[in-house]
Design a protein around this motif. Structure first.
Motif, short mmCIF file in Angstrom:
data_model
loop_
_atom_site.label_atom_id
_atom_site.label_comp_id
_atom_site.label_asym_id
_atom_site.label_seq_id
_atom_site.Cartn_x
_atom_site.Cartn_y
_atom_site.Cartn_z
N LEU A 224 0.81 -1.22 0.00
CA LEU A 224 0.00 0.00 0.00
C LEU A 224 0.84 1.26 0.00
O LEU A 224 0.42 2.29 -0.53
N ALA A 225 2.03 1.21 0.58
CA ALA A 225 2.89 2.39 0.60
C ALA A 225 3.40 2.68 -0.81
O ALA A 225 3.49 3.83 -1.24
N VAL A 226 3.72 1.62 -1.55
CA VAL A 226 4.18 1.77 -2.93
C VAL A 226 3.09 2.41 -3.78
O VAL A 226 3.32 3.35 -4.52
N LYS A 228 0.59 4.26 -2.86
CA LYS A 228 0.32 5.66 -2.51
C LYS A 228 1.33 6.59 -3.17
O LYS A 228 1.00 7.68 -3.64
N LEU A 229 2.57 6.12 -3.21
CA LEU A 229 3.65 6.95 -3.73
C LEU A 229 3.42 7.35 -5.19
O LEU A 229 3.76 8.46 -5.58
N SER A 231 0.41 7.08 -7.02
CA SER A 231 -0.97 7.24 -7.50
C SER A 231 -1.56 8.61 -7.16
O SER A 231 -1.26 9.18 -6.12
N ALA A 248 -5.58 9.82 -3.31
CA ALA A 248 -4.65 9.00 -2.53
C ALA A 248 -4.46 9.54 -1.12
O ALA A 248 -4.57 8.82 -0.13
#
Lengths: 358, 337
Positions: A224-226, A228-229, A231, A248
């Motif tokens: 999920l962190a990837v 967010k970065l 999107s 996001a």
């Protein structure tokens, strides 16, 4: 650089034109046993030019199938897909093939998606050849240009995929996807198999390409962190349904669907001192079988807010704030963001640890 | 030096000093581990963190004596479990230690399980391997007890199922139950949650942390993910190109990363609190080729602090309390740069 962006960004005062719109997208597979699985169920969203939509959810939730259904591989069993104003589900195959050059896919395992006997040059030039773009020498120039764009040394032109590292091979896959200047690129777990330091390089590459080429993309990852970065907006899927979709930043700051909240709270924070470690939301029970999803809201069997209404009515995707939609009868309130609790210390010897369950 | 690595109140049950593992391959010799040293106290949890090729998994397999004898050359100044020298122990002893005293779980639970055997029988087999005299009734009580311990609901029904009928998280719980069958004093978990979804990963990590505490087991958590290691460990050792490059208590490490690689690894991880569109501080290049490690510091080509000596001579080990790291960079001078 002679690569022109796929589309110019719209002026700020006119509403942006959607590049892609799906309505009621549904994909049903029939299993050998005769049972039917609705892998994607009534998914509707809009993707604007220059925008990246992240899709998250646990394995089997239908993220990849959604993307493949959009690309008509295979076409949906119900619903519509409008791409650049053209309805794809009714487009004849010949025309669809031409449209496909405007949509590209990057997969998780670059080694598996490349012919091991071909050189890097062959791999990157293949889409140009298939669609008969340019002459042999202009194709060659384009390959050089693409390698430069994705940060690959020209020394690798004659290398074979097997001799490249995962990160380099993924750069080749991205160069190949960019070759035809597509309007839409779908990244399906494109960084998931890479080591952390290589993953960071590829994520930065994707961020740079997004800015330079104004790419429109759908980005799937289970991290999920990837997601967010990279999107602008994020859609959360559960058992084939889109349960929440929104910008996001605000979706992560104050998730409105109980499932989004549970998903976000499970992310391991790479720093034990992290001030806003979330209190973990434990999901009850296990993922139900996709062949026999719960009635009403598919998430209700694991949701602590669920009541009778949730078992009777399918919650529709409703707009709760501009650009933010949620499919829940009892959405979480926006004013109460994810609870932040001070970090409990669990080790007797003064070492900080976390005990999220208790 | 190693007694100073852990609080003096715990006794070291596992001691690894200057471990080297080479593989003799047709294309040449591969130096997978080039001097790893650490210790583990009973009831303590150590995270070993590194990227692929860092030697973290080979290190754990060397402890278990699971490396192929035909190709692997294992050397160490000390490789000791309790009173046992693991380098010299006869296979008969190793077989008792393996699973009995030191148990291991792997990334992919499906490969650790027999696909055509009921999971209850597989757990029973693991118990019987170390207690052959156990009666039938007692055995089945123990199986259900173990499944309860790993928080498998309806254990009585689940024992009748085959692995493919269980979810990935449930399968990993079965594997953990098998690992616990003989009450081991050390549990080595090699990427135990890498193939699992994030919600399931959190549950399994919590389970491992709780079991480790309740049972007073030592645990070695091998992972590529600093975030996972931060979750339930007392100490962390970071490995790069076959060597431990930094070691500290988990809190100290995140407070003060000294070795540039540790910092680079940390900065490479996308964090949920980063705003969309932000760039990561990534390190260029890729890990060194283990068949031909360079002289000096293996990280120097990717390091922004590297100076000439980094390329010629192995960096010195610097130490403050239990925190040590290998680097030529003098921390005092760093602030001037």
């Amino acid at each position: 650089m002679t690569i022109s962006p796929g589309a110019a960004a719209s002026p700020p005062d006119t509403p942006p034109t959607p590049l892609l719109e799906t309505t009621g997208l549904t994909q049903t597979f029939r299993l050998p046993t005769g049972a039917e699985v609705q892998a994607v169920s009534d998914v509707s969203f809009v993707l604007h030019r220059g925008e990246t939509l992240g899709l998250v959810g646990e394995s089997g939730c239908g993220k990849s199938t959604t993307v493949r259904t959009i690309l008509q591989a295979p076409p949906p069993t119900a619903g519509t897909v409008t791409f650049g104003g053209i309805e794809l589900t009714t487009t004849p195959p010949r025309q669809l093939r031409r449209l496909r050059r405007r949509m590209q896919l990057v997969f998780q395992d670059p080694h598996a998606s490349m012919n091991p006997r071909w050189t890097v040059r062959d791999c990157i030039a293949e889409p140009l050849q298939v669609h008969r773009v340019g002459t042999s020498s202009s194709r060659n120039d384009r390959v050089h240009e693409l390698m430069d764009l994705v940060g690959l040394d020209e020394g690798y032109l004659t290398s074979r995929p097997g001799s490249l590292s995962g990160g380099q091979c993924q750069r080749v896959a991205i160069a190949r996807a960019l070759a035809l200047d597509p309007d839409l690129i779908c990244f399906d777990e494109a960084v998931s198999a890479l080591d952390v330091s290589i993953q960071a390089q590829i994520l930065n590459l994707i961020a740079r390409l997004r800015a330079d080429l104004e790419l429109t993309s759908i980005f799937i990852a289970h991290d999920l962190a990837v997601v967010k970065l990279v999107s602008d907006r994020i859609g959360v899927m559960y058992l084939g349904k889109l349960c929440e979709i929104g910008p996001a930043e605000s979706l992560y700051r104050s998730p409105r669907h109980p499932y989004t909240k549970a998903l976000l709270s499970a992310i391991p924070k790479p720093d034990p001192r992290h001030p806003d470690r979330l209190r973990r939301v434990n999901l009850r029970g296990e993922l139900p079988s996709p062949t026999d999803p719960p009635s009403g809201c598919r998430f209700r069997t694991r949701c602590d807010r669920a009541d009778e209404r949730c078992s009777l009515d399918v919650p529709p995707l409703q707009t709760i704030s501009p650009g933010h939609q949620v499919a829940c009868h009892y959405p979480l309130s926006a004013s109460a963001p994810v609870e932040m609790t001070p970090l409990p210390t669990r080790r007797a010897n003064g070492v900080v640890g976390q005990s999220p369950t208790r | 030096m190693h007694s100073s690595l852990s609080p003096s109140s715990v006794t070291d049950i596992l001691e690894v000093d200057d471990l080297h593992v080479d593989f003799e391959l047709p294309r040449g010799r591969l130096h997978a581990v080039r001097g790893a040293s650490f210790s583990l106290g009973s009831g303590e949890s150590l995270g070993i963190v590194g990227e692929s090729g860092s030697g973290k998994s080979v290190t754990s397999r060397a402890i278990m004596g699971l490396l192929p004898a035909t190709t692997a050359r294992v050397k160490a100044r000390t490789l000791r479990y309790g009173q046992h020298d693991l380098l010299d122990a006869p296979e008969r002893v190793m077989r008792r230690l393996r699973g009995g005293e030191i148990a291991m779980i792997y990334q992919d639970p499906m490969r650790a399980l027999n696909p055509i055997m009921r999971v209850g029988d597989q757990v029973a087999e693991a118990i019987r391997a170390h207690e052959p005299s156990l009666g039938r009734k007692e055995l089945s009580t123990r199986v259900v007890g173990l499944l309860d311990a790993v928080r498998i609901p309806d254990a009585n029904k689940r024992i009748r199922l085959y692995p493919h009928q269980l979810s990935g998280g449930m399968r990993q719980r079965i594997v953990i139950a098998m690992a616990l069958a003989a009450n081991p004093s050390i549990l080595i978990a090699d990427e135990p949650t890498t193939s699992l979804d994030v919600t399931v990963q959190a549950e399994i990590l919590d389970l491992l942390g709780d079991l480790q505490e309740e049972r007073g087991m030592g645990m070695i958590l091998v992972t590529h993910d600093l975030g996972v290691a931060a979750w339930h460990t007392n100490r962390i050792m970071v490995m790069y190109a076959g060597r431990g490059v930094e070691h500290a208590t988990t809190a100290d490490l995140f407070e003060d990363m000294r070795m540039p690689y540790t910092r680079a690894l940390f900065d490479s991880i996308p964090r949920v609190d980063m705003p969309p569109g932000s760039l990561l501080k990534s390190v260029e290049g890729r890990p060194v080729d283990p068949s031909n490690p360079p002289p000096g510091c293996a990280f120097r080509e990717r390091c922004h602090l590297a100076v000439e000596i980094c390329g010629t001579t192995a960096p010195p080990r610097r130490q403050v309390g239990s925190h040590w790291w290998d680097c030529w960079d003098d921390q005092e001078e760093k602030s001037v740069k």
